[in-house]
Scaffold this motif. Structure first.
Motif, mmCIF file in Angstrom:
data_model
loop_
_atom_site.group_PDB
_atom_site.id
_atom_site.type_symbol
_atom_site.label_atom_id
_atom_site.label_comp_id
_atom_site.label_asym_id
_atom_site.label_seq_id
_atom_site.Cartn_x
_atom_site.Cartn_y
_atom_site.Cartn_z
ATOM 1 N N UNK A 52 0.816 -1.247 -0.009
ATOM 2 C CA UNK A 52 -0.003 0.069 -0.020
ATOM 3 C C UNK A 52 0.727 1.416 -0.055
ATOM 4 N N UNK A 53 2.042 1.227 -0.473
ATOM 5 C CA UNK A 53 2.837 2.341 -0.828
ATOM 6 C C UNK A 53 2.964 2.791 -2.137
ATOM 7 N N UNK A 54 2.928 4.136 -2.404
ATOM 8 C CA UNK A 54 3.235 4.604 -3.875
ATOM 9 C C UNK A 54 4.679 4.276 -4.331
ATOM 10 N N UNK A 55 5.022 4.391 -5.555
ATOM 11 C CA UNK A 55 6.261 4.030 -6.236
ATOM 12 C C UNK A 55 6.637 5.208 -7.211
ATOM 13 N N UNK A 56 7.769 5.574 -7.088
ATOM 14 C CA UNK A 56 8.271 6.479 -8.245
ATOM 15 C C UNK A 56 9.369 5.430 -9.083
ATOM 16 N N UNK A 57 9.051 5.158 -10.116
ATOM 17 C CA UNK A 57 9.678 4.437 -10.940
ATOM 18 C C UNK A 57 9.788 4.792 -12.312
ATOM 19 N N UNK A 58 11.032 4.309 -12.946
ATOM 20 C CA UNK A 58 11.389 4.304 -14.281
ATOM 21 C C UNK A 58 10.617 3.384 -14.994
ATOM 22 N N UNK A 59 9.959 3.603 -16.346
ATOM 23 C CA UNK A 59 9.153 2.576 -17.005
ATOM 24 C C UNK A 59 9.125 3.419 -18.440
ATOM 25 N N UNK A 60 8.329 2.587 -19.470
ATOM 26 C CA UNK A 60 8.119 3.152 -20.655
ATOM 27 C C UNK A 60 6.702 3.606 -20.739
ATOM 28 N N UNK A 61 6.713 4.679 -21.590
ATOM 29 C CA UNK A 61 5.336 5.453 -21.817
ATOM 30 C C UNK A 61 5.136 5.584 -23.296
ATOM 31 N N UNK A 62 3.635 5.772 -23.546
ATOM 32 C CA UNK A 62 3.271 5.803 -25.090
ATOM 33 C C UNK A 62 1.970 6.624 -24.966
ATOM 34 N N UNK A 63 1.709 7.345 -25.915
ATOM 35 C CA UNK A 63 0.672 8.205 -25.976
ATOM 36 C C UNK A 63 -0.392 7.142 -26.581
ATOM 37 N N UNK A 64 -1.879 7.782 -26.190
ATOM 38 C CA UNK A 64 -2.846 6.882 -26.594
ATOM 39 C C UNK A 64 -3.071 6.935 -27.919
ATOM 40 N N UNK A 65 -3.102 5.885 -28.616
ATOM 41 C CA UNK A 65 -3.282 5.880 -30.090
ATOM 42 C C UNK A 65 -4.564 6.412 -30.770
ATOM 43 N N UNK A 66 -4.364 7.614 -31.264
ATOM 44 C CA UNK A 66 -5.666 8.026 -31.917
ATOM 45 C C UNK A 66 -5.629 8.379 -33.519
ATOM 46 N N UNK A 67 -4.204 8.273 -33.880
ATOM 47 C CA UNK A 67 -4.443 8.381 -35.356
ATOM 48 C C UNK A 67 -2.989 7.557 -36.173
ATOM 49 N N UNK A 68 -3.400 6.379 -36.433
ATOM 50 C CA UNK A 68 -2.244 5.530 -37.181
ATOM 51 C C UNK A 68 -1.398 6.330 -37.957
ATOM 52 N N UNK A 69 -1.654 7.279 -38.475
ATOM 53 C CA UNK A 69 -0.567 8.036 -39.304
ATOM 54 C C UNK A 69 0.261 8.725 -38.455
ATOM 55 N N UNK A 70 0.093 9.142 -37.253
ATOM 56 C CA UNK A 70 0.963 9.820 -36.341
ATOM 57 C C UNK A 70 2.107 8.703 -35.615
ATOM 58 N N UNK A 71 3.290 9.286 -35.610
ATOM 59 C CA UNK A 71 4.433 8.446 -35.077
ATOM 60 C C UNK A 71 3.818 7.960 -33.509
ATOM 61 N N UNK A 72 3.740 7.012 -32.987
ATOM 62 C CA UNK A 72 3.610 6.750 -31.582
ATOM 63 C C UNK A 72 5.095 6.282 -31.041
ATOM 64 N N UNK A 73 5.736 7.298 -30.709
ATOM 65 C CA UNK A 73 6.848 7.026 -30.057
ATOM 66 C C UNK A 73 6.922 6.433 -28.660
ATOM 67 N N UNK A 74 7.842 5.648 -28.204
ATOM 68 C CA UNK A 74 8.027 5.152 -26.933
ATOM 69 C C UNK A 74 8.882 6.058 -26.084
#
Length: 547
Positions: free
Chosen positions: A322-344
């Motif tokens: 039950x404790x929060x965490x600050x962590x490194x991880x990967x992030x990605x934008x929500x996919x809204x347009x397949x023509x837009x580059x979805x960078x990690x």
């Protein structure tokens, strides 16, 4: 091999030996300076700190020294100091780039040849001005120091170091003055002390003058140490604290690469961090928040991507704590347009025990060339098709803070990912955004032992002094630690071992901005003004002599 061939070979070898022997003699002072600088930087004790450049600078102020010779002498110095202090580049090229050792050594030699060309540039420019305007040796030494200081600020570098960092490494109290002029400003002071030592050496034939200057130099150095000690005591004020536990899982390089590529180890890495966190909570039940290192969670952790296998493992294991965490991880934008580059993105998350985002993630802004992005690929996307093996992360919009409601307060965490901790301007931006505590997550497993981990550590801790905010550092393989705003460095983790440790981070709510944040980082304008003034005085004197 016949006798004629043997004779020719021996003759050529003797000539080459004589050639290098003569060059070594001609540039003996440049070689000495390279050794002195290289063996006075972290992790060595700074035994030659205030005279390491003096042999080089004395040699180039000789009337017979040409601009070309001054440049080459400076080049020799920078080559040797780089070879001593940053030889770990070969290990990194071999380990990270999977390059054979022979090519890795070639890469190191190329790095040594070009990475610190501002050193010969400073000597060459100063000698050119000396010869053109008939400037005295003493003024030339000051100009070399100031040119060196200015050029090291703007020269493109992978590992942005300076001599100021040796002060915090060696616990010399003068480092406390970094909240006034920054560590680059302290480096300038050290360079000017080198110029002063060089001037004293040039005055050795006039003993009274030399000893007078030497006595004055000792007084100045003592004043810097004493004033730094007194100044640092003014930051022993705290009105808040949080118990943060760092988890160092010591994940191997192969596991990290495979996890990043989604080829395996993701589950085992996730379980290793959660298991170590569970064990740490037994040892440290007062823990308020866990800090995991860069990309510790080997998957996406965005709110819209929860419910995946590894986020479920995280929630199941950490839910009971039950404790929060600050962590490194990967992030990605929500996919809204397949023509837009979805960078990690290489990102830093603040999440609760279930993985729910407590604030928007911070996405790494200052990416490592060839490690996290391909230079020029944003302008020429075709490069990504030609070199698909080079990682290409998206670029964030930092600096930015993540806010966490803790008891009756809100703590703003200023996130730094890896080498962002070396950028003083980036951390100033975090302070200006209202950061209460700085948090640096990194992975130094690619850089060997023992030079880079210690260099990177203290160069990162320096940011806490410049902005006077506590900083906690969580690494994959070490060295993990924390530093308070008053300069107290807390416990340090071992290298290349699994480890966990609790840190009591004391901080000052609504802490004031330091002079360095507000004005001190503009010190370069003063140095430019002094250089221009010296050049004008030299030009006027030269004209008066001609007339």
């Amino acid at each position: 091999m016949d006798s004629l061939t043997l004779c020719v070979t021996n003759t050529m070898m003797k000539r080459w030996f004589q050639f290098f022997k003569q060059k070594a003699y001609d540039f003996r002072w440049a070689i000495l300076s390279g050794v002195l600088v290289g063996t006075s930087y972290i992790p060595f004790p700074p035994w030659a700190l205030i005279f390491c450049y003096a042999p080089l600078w004395v040699s180039v102020t000789d009337e017979k020294t040409s601009v070309k010779d001054a440049f080459f002498a400076g080049w020799v110095t920078q080559f040797i100091l780089t070879l001593i202090g940053f030889h770990w580049i070969a290990y990194t090229a071999h380990e990270f780039g999977q390059i054979p050792w022979v090519l890795s050594i070639v890469a190191l030699l190329l790095f040594c040849a070009f990475m610190h060309l501002y050193i010969p540039a400073a000597t060459a420019i100063a000698v050119w001005m000396k010869r053109k305007f008939k400037i005295s040796a003493g003024i030339t030494l000051v100009m070399i120091a100031l040119l060196h200081s200015l050029l090291e600020r703007v020269w493109p570098a992978i590992f942005d170091w300076n001599l100021g960092y040796t002060l915090i490494w060696a616990k010399i109290p003068a480092y406390h003055l970094a909240d006034v002029v920054g560590f680059l400003g302290l480096s300038t002071i050290i360079l000017l002390l080198n110029a002063w030592i060089a001037y004293i050496w040039l005055q050795q034939s006039v003993l009274k003058k030399a000893f007078t200057h030497l006595g004055a130099l000792v007084v100045v150095v003592a004043a810097l140490v004493i004033s730094g000690n007194i100044h640092g005591q003014g930051w022993n004020k705290f009105d808040g604290e949080v118990h943060a536990t760092v988890i160092q899982a010591n994940i191997g390089n192969l596991e990290k690469v495979y996890a990043e590529q989604g080829r395996g180890y993701q589950e085992s890495i996730t379980r290793r961090f959660t298991t170590l966190s569970q064990e740490a909570f037994v040892k440290f039940p007062n823990t308020d928040i866990f800090i995991w290192p860069e990309t510790a969670f080997p998957d996406y952790l965005d709110q819209h991507l929860l419910g995946r296998k590894h986020t479920n493992i995280l929630a199941e294991a950490m839910g009971a704590i039950g404790r929060p965490i600050i962590t490194g991880a990967y992030s990605k934008d929500e996919k809204t347009d397949v023509k837009v580059d979805q960078s990690t993105y290489n990102a830093l998350f603040l999440v609760d025990a279930q993985g729910n985002n407590l604030d928007k993630p911070y996405r790494k802004t200052e990416l490592l060339a060839f490690g996290e992005y391909l230079p020029l690929s944003e302008r020429f996307p075709i490069l990504l098709k030609w070199l698909p093996f080079v990682s290409n992360f998206g670029r964030g919009h930092g600096p930015d803070v993540m806010k966490w409601k803790f008891n009756d307060d809100v703590i703003a965490w200023g996130g730094q990912v890896c080498y962002e901790g070396l950028d003083a301007a980036f951390t100033r931006g975090l302070e200006e955004k209202g950061a209460d505590i700085l948090v640096n997550v990194t992975n130094d497993s690619w850089f060997g032992y023992p030079f880079e981990p210690r260099q990177h550590l203290y160069m990162t801790l320096a940011r806490a002094i410049e902005v006077r905010r506590p900083l906690i550092r969580s690494t994959n393989t070490g060295i993990s630690t924390a530093i308070l705003a008053n300069g107290d460095v807390l416990q340090k983790s071992p290298l290349h071992e699994e480890w966990s440790g609790e840190f009591v981070l004391k901080y000052l709510k609504n802490a004031p901005s330091t002079f360095y944040v507000k004005m001190g980082h503009w010190d370069w304008a003063v140095y430019i003004a002094v250089l221009v003034l010296l050049a004008l005085v030299g030009a006027v004197n030269a004209r008066s002599r001609r007339s």
